[in-house]
Design a protein around this motif. Structure first.
Motif, PDB file in Angstrom:
ATOM      1  N   GLU A  74     143.453 -32.601  16.998  1.00 33.56           N
ATOM      2  CA  GLU A  74     143.696 -33.959  16.500  1.00 33.56           C
ATOM      3  C   GLU A  74     144.579 -34.635  17.524  1.00 33.56           C
ATOM      4  O   GLU A  74     145.552 -34.050  18.015  1.00 33.56           O
ATOM      5  CB  GLU A  74     144.378 -33.922  15.139  1.00 33.56           C
ATOM      6  CG  GLU A  74     144.630 -35.290  14.524  1.00 33.56           C
ATOM      7  CD  GLU A  74     145.348 -35.210  13.192  1.00 33.56           C
ATOM      8  OE1 GLU A  74     145.426 -36.245  12.507  1.00 33.56           O
ATOM      9  OE2 GLU A  74     145.846 -34.127  12.851  1.00 33.56           O
ATOM     10  N   LEU A  75     144.234 -35.865  17.876  1.00 38.29           N
ATOM     11  CA  LEU A  75     144.956 -36.562  18.933  1.00 38.29           C
ATOM     12  C   LEU A  75     145.291 -37.968  18.475  1.00 38.29           C
ATOM     13  O   LEU A  75     144.411 -38.715  18.037  1.00 38.29           O
ATOM     14  CB  LEU A  75     144.094 -36.621  20.202  1.00 38.29           C
ATOM     15  CG  LEU A  75     144.773 -36.998  21.515  1.00 38.29           C
ATOM     16  CD1 LEU A  75     145.879 -36.016  21.864  1.00 38.29           C
ATOM     17  CD2 LEU A  75     143.751 -37.059  22.640  1.00 38.29           C
ATOM     18  N   GLY A  76     146.578 -38.305  18.573  1.00 39.49           N
ATOM     19  CA  GLY A  76     147.014 -39.636  18.187  1.00 39.49           C
ATOM     20  C   GLY A  76     146.544 -40.698  19.159  1.00 39.49           C
ATOM     21  O   GLY A  76     146.043 -40.417  20.254  1.00 39.49           O
ATOM     22  N   GLN A  77     146.715 -41.942  18.789  1.00 30.54           N
ATOM     23  CA  GLN A  77     146.276 -43.058  19.624  1.00 30.54           C
ATOM     24  C   GLN A  77     146.980 -43.026  20.974  1.00 30.54           C
ATOM     25  O   GLN A  77     148.167 -42.764  21.067  1.00 30.54           O
ATOM     26  CB  GLN A  77     146.560 -44.387  18.917  1.00 30.54           C
ATOM     27  CG  GLN A  77     145.889 -45.580  19.565  1.00 30.54           C
ATOM     28  CD  GLN A  77     146.003 -46.827  18.716  1.00 30.54           C
ATOM     29  OE1 GLN A  77     146.800 -46.893  17.792  1.00 30.54           O
ATOM     30  NE2 GLN A  77     145.209 -47.838  19.027  1.00 30.54           N
ATOM     31  N   GLY A  78     146.214 -43.271  22.031  1.00 29.75           N
ATOM     32  CA  GLY A  78     146.781 -43.268  23.369  1.00 29.75           C
ATOM     33  C   GLY A  78     147.073 -41.876  23.903  1.00 29.75           C
ATOM     34  O   GLY A  78     147.800 -41.717  24.887  1.00 29.75           O
ATOM     35  N   GLY A  79     146.515 -40.851  23.274  1.00 30.90           N
ATOM     36  CA  GLY A  79     146.707 -39.488  23.754  1.00 30.90           C
ATOM     37  C   GLY A  79     147.974 -38.829  23.252  1.00 30.90           C
ATOM     38  O   GLY A  79     148.317 -37.727  23.678  1.00 30.90           O
ATOM     39  N   ALA A  80     148.698 -39.480  22.342  1.00 32.34           N
ATOM     40  CA  ALA A  80     149.956 -38.919  21.841  1.00 32.34           C
ATOM     41  C   ALA A  80     149.691 -38.031  20.620  1.00 32.34           C
ATOM     42  O   ALA A  80     148.663 -38.128  19.963  1.00 32.34           O
ATOM     43  CB  ALA A  80     150.910 -40.048  21.457  1.00 32.34           C
ATOM     44  N   GLY A  81     150.652 -37.164  20.343  1.00 30.65           N
ATOM     45  CA  GLY A  81     150.615 -36.409  19.095  1.00 30.65           C
ATOM     46  C   GLY A  81     149.515 -35.377  19.009  1.00 30.65           C
ATOM     47  O   GLY A  81     148.771 -35.352  18.016  1.00 30.65           O
ATOM     48  N   LEU A  82     149.396 -34.514  20.017  1.00 34.46           N
ATOM     49  CA  LEU A  82     148.387 -33.462  19.986  1.00 34.46           C
ATOM     50  C   LEU A  82     148.717 -32.456  18.889  1.00 34.46           C
ATOM     51  O   LEU A  82     149.832 -31.955  18.785  1.00 34.46           O
ATOM     52  CB  LEU A  82     148.343 -32.744  21.340  1.00 34.46           C
ATOM     53  CG  LEU A  82     147.427 -31.518  21.432  1.00 34.46           C
ATOM     54  CD1 LEU A  82     145.959 -31.941  21.338  1.00 34.46           C
ATOM     55  CD2 LEU A  82     147.681 -30.743  22.722  1.00 34.46           C
ATOM     56  N   ALA A  83     147.716 -32.135  18.058  1.00 33.23           N
ATOM     57  CA  ALA A  83     147.810 -31.061  17.064  1.00 33.23           C
ATOM     58  C   ALA A  83     146.618 -30.136  17.271  1.00 33.23           C
ATOM     59  O   ALA A  83     145.512 -30.591  17.590  1.00 33.23           O
ATOM     60  CB  ALA A  83     147.814 -31.623  15.646  1.00 33.23           C
TER      61      ALA A  83
ATOM     62  N   HIS B  10     135.358 -29.555  10.938  1.00 30.08           N
ATOM     63  CA  HIS B  10     135.053 -30.956  11.230  1.00 30.08           C
ATOM     64  C   HIS B  10     134.818 -31.776   9.968  1.00 30.08           C
ATOM     65  O   HIS B  10     135.092 -32.970   9.945  1.00 30.08           O
ATOM     66  CB  HIS B  10     133.834 -31.035  12.151  1.00 30.08           C
ATOM     67  CG  HIS B  10     134.123 -30.587  13.552  1.00 30.08           C
ATOM     68  ND1 HIS B  10     133.217 -30.679  14.577  1.00 30.08           N
ATOM     69  CD2 HIS B  10     135.225 -30.045  14.106  1.00 30.08           C
ATOM     70  CE1 HIS B  10     133.753 -30.224  15.698  1.00 30.08           C
ATOM     71  NE2 HIS B  10     134.972 -29.825  15.426  1.00 30.08           N
ATOM     72  N   GLU B  11     134.316 -31.119   8.921  1.00 32.98           N
ATOM     73  CA  GLU B  11     134.034 -31.839   7.677  1.00 32.98           C
ATOM     74  C   GLU B  11     135.258 -32.000   6.786  1.00 32.98           C
ATOM     75  O   GLU B  11     135.373 -32.999   6.065  1.00 32.98           O
ATOM     76  CB  GLU B  11     132.945 -31.111   6.884  1.00 32.98           C
ATOM     77  CG  GLU B  11     131.560 -31.196   7.490  1.00 32.98           C
ATOM     78  CD  GLU B  11     130.521 -30.466   6.658  1.00 32.98           C
ATOM     79  OE1 GLU B  11     130.689 -30.390   5.420  1.00 32.98           O
ATOM     80  OE2 GLU B  11     129.539 -29.977   7.231  1.00 32.98           O
ATOM     81  N   ALA B  12     136.160 -31.024   6.806  1.00 32.03           N
ATOM     82  CA  ALA B  12     137.191 -30.952   5.760  1.00 32.03           C
ATOM     83  C   ALA B  12     138.624 -31.016   6.273  1.00 32.03           C
ATOM     84  O   ALA B  12     139.550 -30.913   5.463  1.00 32.03           O
ATOM     85  CB  ALA B  12     137.001 -29.673   4.947  1.00 32.03           C
ATOM     86  N   THR B  13     138.830 -31.165   7.579  1.00 28.95           N
ATOM     87  CA  THR B  13     140.193 -31.210   8.119  1.00 28.95           C
ATOM     88  C   THR B  13     140.333 -32.385   9.082  1.00 28.95           C
ATOM     89  O   THR B  13     139.332 -32.984   9.492  1.00 28.95           O
ATOM     90  CB  THR B  13     140.547 -29.894   8.869  1.00 28.95           C
ATOM     91  OG1 THR B  13     139.975 -29.931  10.189  1.00 28.95           O
ATOM     92  CG2 THR B  13     140.052 -28.669   8.118  1.00 28.95           C
ATOM     93  N   PRO B  14     141.550 -32.707   9.492  1.00 26.40           N
ATOM     94  CA  PRO B  14     141.735 -33.796  10.464  1.00 26.40           C
ATOM     95  C   PRO B  14     141.379 -33.402  11.895  1.00 26.40           C
ATOM     96  O   PRO B  14     141.399 -34.251  12.783  1.00 26.40           O
ATOM     97  CB  PRO B  14     143.241 -34.108  10.361  1.00 26.40           C
ATOM     98  CG  PRO B  14     143.760 -33.365   9.190  1.00 26.40           C
ATOM     99  CD  PRO B  14     142.844 -32.217   8.974  1.00 26.40           C
ATOM    100  N   PHE B  15     141.052 -32.129  12.122  1.00 22.84           N
ATOM    101  CA  PHE B  15     140.824 -31.645  13.485  1.00 22.84           C
ATOM    102  C   PHE B  15     139.360 -31.882  13.874  1.00 22.84           C
ATOM    103  O   PHE B  15     138.518 -30.995  13.784  1.00 22.84           O
ATOM    104  CB  PHE B  15     141.195 -30.167  13.579  1.00 22.84           C
ATOM    105  CG  PHE B  15     142.633 -29.887  13.242  1.00 22.84           C
ATOM    106  CD1 PHE B  15     143.632 -30.016  14.198  1.00 22.84           C
ATOM    107  CD2 PHE B  15     142.997 -29.510  11.954  1.00 22.84           C
ATOM    108  CE1 PHE B  15     144.963 -29.775  13.886  1.00 22.84           C
ATOM    109  CE2 PHE B  15     144.326 -29.261  11.630  1.00 22.84           C
ATOM    110  CZ  PHE B  15     145.311 -29.400  12.596  1.00 22.84           C
ATOM    111  N   LYS B  16     139.067 -33.088  14.334  1.00 26.34           N
ATOM    112  CA  LYS B  16     137.690 -33.514  14.586  1.00 26.34           C
ATOM    113  C   LYS B  16     137.256 -33.319  16.038  1.00 26.34           C
ATOM    114  O   LYS B  16     136.068 -33.484  16.350  1.00 26.34           O
ATOM    115  CB  LYS B  16     137.530 -34.997  14.231  1.00 26.34           C
ATOM    116  CG  LYS B  16     138.047 -35.400  12.861  1.00 26.34           C
ATOM    117  CD  LYS B  16     137.240 -34.804  11.736  1.00 26.34           C
ATOM    118  CE  LYS B  16     137.671 -35.364  10.379  1.00 26.34           C
ATOM    119  NZ  LYS B  16     136.992 -34.700   9.247  1.00 26.34           N
ATOM    120  N   LEU B  17     138.179 -33.000  16.928  1.00 30.05           N
ATOM    121  CA  LEU B  17     137.880 -32.967  18.357  1.00 30.05           C
ATOM    122  C   LEU B  17     137.762 -31.533  18.858  1.00 30.05           C
ATOM    123  O   LEU B  17     138.366 -30.618  18.300  1.00 30.05           O
ATOM    124  CB  LEU B  17     138.977 -33.687  19.147  1.00 30.05           C
ATOM    125  CG  LEU B  17     139.299 -35.112  18.717  1.00 30.05           C
ATOM    126  CD1 LEU B  17     140.463 -35.653  19.531  1.00 30.05           C
ATOM    127  CD2 LEU B  17     138.068 -36.009  18.863  1.00 30.05           C
TER     128      LEU B  17
END
Length: 253
Positions: free
Chosen positions: A123-132, A92-99
């Motif tokens: 990680e989730l893009g705006q509007g629920g798109a782009g799940l990583a 959570h501190e060091a990567t884009p994967f906050k969720l």
């Protein structure tokens, strides 16, 4: 959060194609490190709203007792749980994967290890798109051997390198209970509609040890030939067992 930057020196040894980060705890800052980590621990076992309700109704002593009842007392479970907590906070501190969720809140028993993927973060893009998706395995040892890192590598590569279906469903169910519809829907779609692609997945192998595991991690990472992006992290804390003992003692005070 555990604020690694305040008590660890951090270096990135060069590894072709992938990423290796080594964090070395400063022995002169162990007291600050223990305090920071201990402050983060209760949230991984109990939701803040639950603690707030207990505090309002029963007071601070009841909150302390409730948290203490959640903490593991078995040495091996303390080590494994703290490794998972440190991995989660690092993600959570060091990567884009906050969720994601803090899965230790749903342990069957405080002295039992949980099965399945150690950490899943998203990680989730705006509007629920782009799940990583980040699929992580955490290993904690006083002296980290190559065999344990190898076991973690094997676990990351299971299920065709994807998160296990059960683990994804478990997260989606907990998100549904919490009312997190965007991420819950994205996980449901990935499992039941579109499928999850390897290009959407990153692996993390997180080592928490009393020895410097850089050479072991680097060798294991260099042997990986699969298609998934790899991020290995080695947290080196001298006197690891004493550090673990001190963290859990601090949580109880």
């Amino acid at each position: 959060m555990t604020r690694y930057a305040e008590w660890c020196a951090q270096v990135e040894p060069p590894v072709p194609k992938h990423k290796l980060k080594v964090l070395k705890a400063d022995p002169t800052k162990h007291a600050a490190a223990i305090a920071a980590v201990a402050a983060a621990v209760p949230d991984h076992y109990v939701a803040p709203a639950r603690l707030a309700g207990l505090l309002t109704r029963l007071g601070r002593s009841a909150v302390a007792e409730f948290v203490a009842q959640k903490l593991p007392t078995a040495t091996s479970i303390q080590s494994g749980d703290l490794g998972e907590i440190l991995c989660t906070t690092y993600v959570h501190e060091a990567t884009p994967f906050k969720l994601g969720i803090k899965r230790l809140r749903w342990k069957d028993h405080r002295n039992m290890a949980m099965r399945g993927d150690d950490v899943l973060a998203f990680e989730l893009g705006q509007g629920g798109a782009g799940l990583a998706v980040l699929k992580a395995e955490s290993k904690s040892r006083a002296k980290m051997p190559a065999s344990v890192v190898k076991d973690a590598r094997k676990a990351l590569s299971e299920f065709g390198e994807l998160p296990s279906p059960h683990a994804l469903s478990f997260v989606a169910d907990r998100l549904s209970e919490a009312g997190d519809k965007p991420l819950k829907d994205a996980l449901d779609d990935a499992q039941l509609k579109t499928g999850l692609k390897l290009s959407q997945v990153t692996h993390m192998l997180f080592s928490f040890s009393g020895n410097d595991a850089t050479a072991i991690l680097s060798k294991n990472l260099g042997e990986y030939t699969g298609p998934v992006a790899q991020h290995y992290v080695g947290l080196h804390v001298e006197g690891q067992k004493a550090f673990i003992d001190a963290v859990f003692a601090a949580v109880k005070t």
